[in-house]
Design an enzyme around this catalytic site. Structure first.
Site, mmCIF file in Angstrom:
data_model
loop_
_atom_site.group_PDB
_atom_site.id
_atom_site.type_symbol
_atom_site.label_atom_id
_atom_site.label_comp_id
_atom_site.label_asym_id
_atom_site.label_seq_id
_atom_site.Cartn_x
_atom_site.Cartn_y
_atom_site.Cartn_z
ATOM 1 N N ARG A 1 95.669 -10.989 77.930
ATOM 2 C CA ARG A 1 95.928 -9.914 78.036
ATOM 3 C C ARG A 1 96.206 -9.269 76.378
ATOM 4 O O ARG A 1 95.759 -7.628 76.236
ATOM 5 C CB ARG A 1 97.533 -10.436 77.868
ATOM 6 C CG ARG A 1 98.323 -10.456 78.958
ATOM 7 C CD ARG A 1 99.354 -11.580 79.270
ATOM 8 N NE ARG A 1 98.859 -12.670 78.776
ATOM 9 C CZ ARG A 1 98.681 -13.225 80.162
ATOM 10 N NH1 ARG A 1 98.947 -12.689 81.176
ATOM 11 N NH2 ARG A 1 98.202 -14.654 80.595
ATOM 12 N N THR A 2 96.000 -9.531 75.646
ATOM 13 C CA THR A 2 95.699 -9.073 74.152
ATOM 14 C C THR A 2 94.399 -8.298 74.168
ATOM 15 O O THR A 2 93.819 -7.168 73.291
ATOM 16 C CB THR A 2 96.031 -10.048 73.082
ATOM 17 O OG1 THR A 2 96.849 -10.910 72.988
ATOM 18 C CG2 THR A 2 96.150 -9.731 71.344
ATOM 19 N N LYS B 1 77.589 -20.068 62.821
ATOM 20 C CA LYS B 1 76.173 -20.722 62.137
ATOM 21 C C LYS B 1 76.593 -21.308 60.289
ATOM 22 O O LYS B 1 76.121 -21.400 59.308
ATOM 23 C CB LYS B 1 75.276 -19.105 61.351
ATOM 24 C CG LYS B 1 74.590 -19.264 62.611
ATOM 25 C CD LYS B 1 74.194 -18.611 62.491
ATOM 26 C CE LYS B 1 73.214 -17.997 63.979
ATOM 27 N NZ LYS B 1 72.347 -16.417 64.167
ATOM 28 N N ARG C 1 91.027 -11.644 66.367
ATOM 29 C CA ARG C 1 92.567 -13.793 66.434
ATOM 30 C C ARG C 1 91.478 -14.171 65.952
ATOM 31 O O ARG C 1 90.561 -14.569 66.478
ATOM 32 C CB ARG C 1 92.210 -13.038 67.885
ATOM 33 C CG ARG C 1 93.134 -14.488 68.403
ATOM 34 C CD ARG C 1 93.586 -14.520 69.936
ATOM 35 N NE ARG C 1 94.463 -13.941 70.236
ATOM 36 C CZ ARG C 1 95.369 -14.458 71.597
ATOM 37 N NH1 ARG C 1 95.292 -14.853 72.121
ATOM 38 N NH2 ARG C 1 96.312 -13.501 71.554
ATOM 39 N N HIS D 1 101.432 -13.078 65.559
ATOM 40 C CA HIS D 1 101.100 -12.051 66.340
ATOM 41 C C HIS D 1 102.014 -10.698 66.562
ATOM 42 O O HIS D 1 102.765 -10.298 67.034
ATOM 43 C CB HIS D 1 101.493 -12.521 67.530
ATOM 44 C CG HIS D 1 100.480 -12.535 69.121
ATOM 45 N ND1 HIS D 1 99.674 -11.010 69.051
ATOM 46 C CD2 HIS D 1 99.831 -13.046 69.904
ATOM 47 C CE1 HIS D 1 98.790 -11.187 70.030
ATOM 48 N NE2 HIS D 1 99.217 -11.821 70.502
HETATM 49 C C1 NCD Z 1 100.626 -15.262 73.175
HETATM 50 C C2 NCD Z 1 99.895 -16.179 72.046
HETATM 51 O O1 NCD Z 1 98.402 -15.744 72.328
HETATM 52 O O2 NCD Z 1 100.046 -16.699 71.017
HETATM 53 N N1 NCD Z 1 99.811 -14.944 74.464
HETATM 54 C C3 NCD Z 1 99.486 -13.693 73.935
HETATM 55 O O3 NCD Z 1 98.703 -13.412 73.171
HETATM 56 N N2 NCD Z 1 100.803 -12.953 75.465
HETATM 57 C C4 NCD Z 1 100.671 -16.911 73.758
HETATM 58 C C5 NCD Z 1 100.661 -18.144 74.484
HETATM 59 O O4 NCD Z 1 98.824 -17.884 74.658
HETATM 60 O O5 NCD Z 1 101.142 -18.780 74.364
#
Ligand code: NCD
Length: 305
Positions: A53-54, A83, A104, A132
């Site tokens: 999703r993100t 590397k 991320r 997040h």
């Molecule tokens: C979350 C994450 O990656 O922190 N998911 C997300 O971004 N929608 C929560 C999760 O992975 O459980």
């Protein structure tokens, strides 16, 4: 230029602006008439941890606004991090190509380190078990949309609170609004870090902790379930011990208010019984869709457009 690193950076007036902007984005998406505010911009999405999703909602948001996207998924292996390149060096390079950089990373605090060398806006798409913030903002938008208010709500968080970065971004946002009370529902092994609890206490935030998922359900306006974060456990055994302790089941629905909502950042594994999905109070797929509108608003916010 504005970084988005932590939910704590936002004042209430920022939140109101972002929510209003996201509403405009939602309307534009639904009418098919989207202003190409990011025309000629490049958005970089670099993900050192898996994401559906993100990353894809950020990329969709960028395309919808007319930007181009460069991206590295599985960047631990598919970028020079493999590397041994430092995040600082990687960030410098990304800033020399793109206009805004979404990262991320599995390590808490990485985005803060990257921000020290960044000359373009950085967006934290999750840093370890720390934060997040864009998820927190889309969660806030979802609660506003579903409940028509952000005040006087009872919000329960269930499951792996220890490792949930989405909780750690949503709570600071919701506590800016008056009358909200938090219920932290988890087994002992997955309770919130004591320093997080201490900070809430010291600042007079209303909350309760409980070892039961069921007990507080009738009081809740929002139940926010979380996945047990397998990737944060030292080994399979310690994960297996706790993974099925808190499951929200269809039978629990009857104990909840008629207008309560059930949220989840997704992916859900088995912490919500599949039969719950068809109940109108299950808001998690609507929540994920809101992510697109909020991330469109956030790309504009970061670029001060
Ligand atoms: C979350 C994450 O990656 O922190 N998911 C997300 O971004 N929608 C929560 C999760 O992975 O459980």
């Amino acid at each position: 230029m504005k970084n988005i690193i932590s939910a704590n950076q936002f004042k209430k007036e920022d939140l109101e602006k972002i929510i209003t902007r996201a509403k405009v984005m939602e309307k534009e998406c639904k009418s098919g008439k989207i202003k190409k505010l990011l025309k000629d911009k490049i958005v970089a999405c670099i993900f050192f941890e898996p994401s559906t999703r993100t990353r894809l909602s950020f990329e969709t948001a960028a395309f919808k606004l007319g930007a181009q996207v460069i991206s590295a998924e599985n960047a631990m292996e598919n970028s020079s991090a493999y590397k041994g390149e430092t995040i600082e060096d990687t960030t410098k390079i990304l800033c020399s190509y793109a206009d805004v950089v979404v990262i991320r990373h599995p390590k808490a605090g990485t985005l803060e380190a990257a921000a020290k060398v960044a000359i373009k806006p950085l967006i934290n798409a999750g840093d370890g078990a720390n934060e997040h913030p864009t998820q927190g903002l889309l969660d806030l938008y979802t609660i506003k949309k579903e409940h028509k208010r952000l005040t006087n709500l009872n919000i329960g968080f269930g499951g792996d609170l220890l490792n949930s970065r989405t909780l750690k971004s949503l709570v600071p946002l919701l506590r800016q609004y008056s009358g909200n009370k938090f219920y932290f529902l988890s087994p002992k092994e997955l309770e919130l870090p004591r320093e997080f609890i201490r900070e809430l206490k010291n600042n007079g935030v209303l909350f309760e902790e409980s070892r039961s998922l069921e007990e507080k359900l009738p009081e809740l306006d929002v139940l926010y379930m979380t996945r047990v974060q397998k990737e944060r456990f030292p080994d399979e055994d310690s994960y297996n011990k706790v993974k099925d302790l808190f499951i929200f089941r269809k039978k629990h629905l009857k104990n909840m208010k008629k207008d309560a909502i059930i949220m989840h950042p997704l992916p859900k594994i088995n912490e919500i019984e599949i039969e719950v999905d068809s109940d109108p109070r299950a808001a998690y797929f609507r929540q994920a869709q809101n992510g697109l509108y909020v991330r469109m608003a956030l790309l504009c916010y970061a670029l001060e457009l």
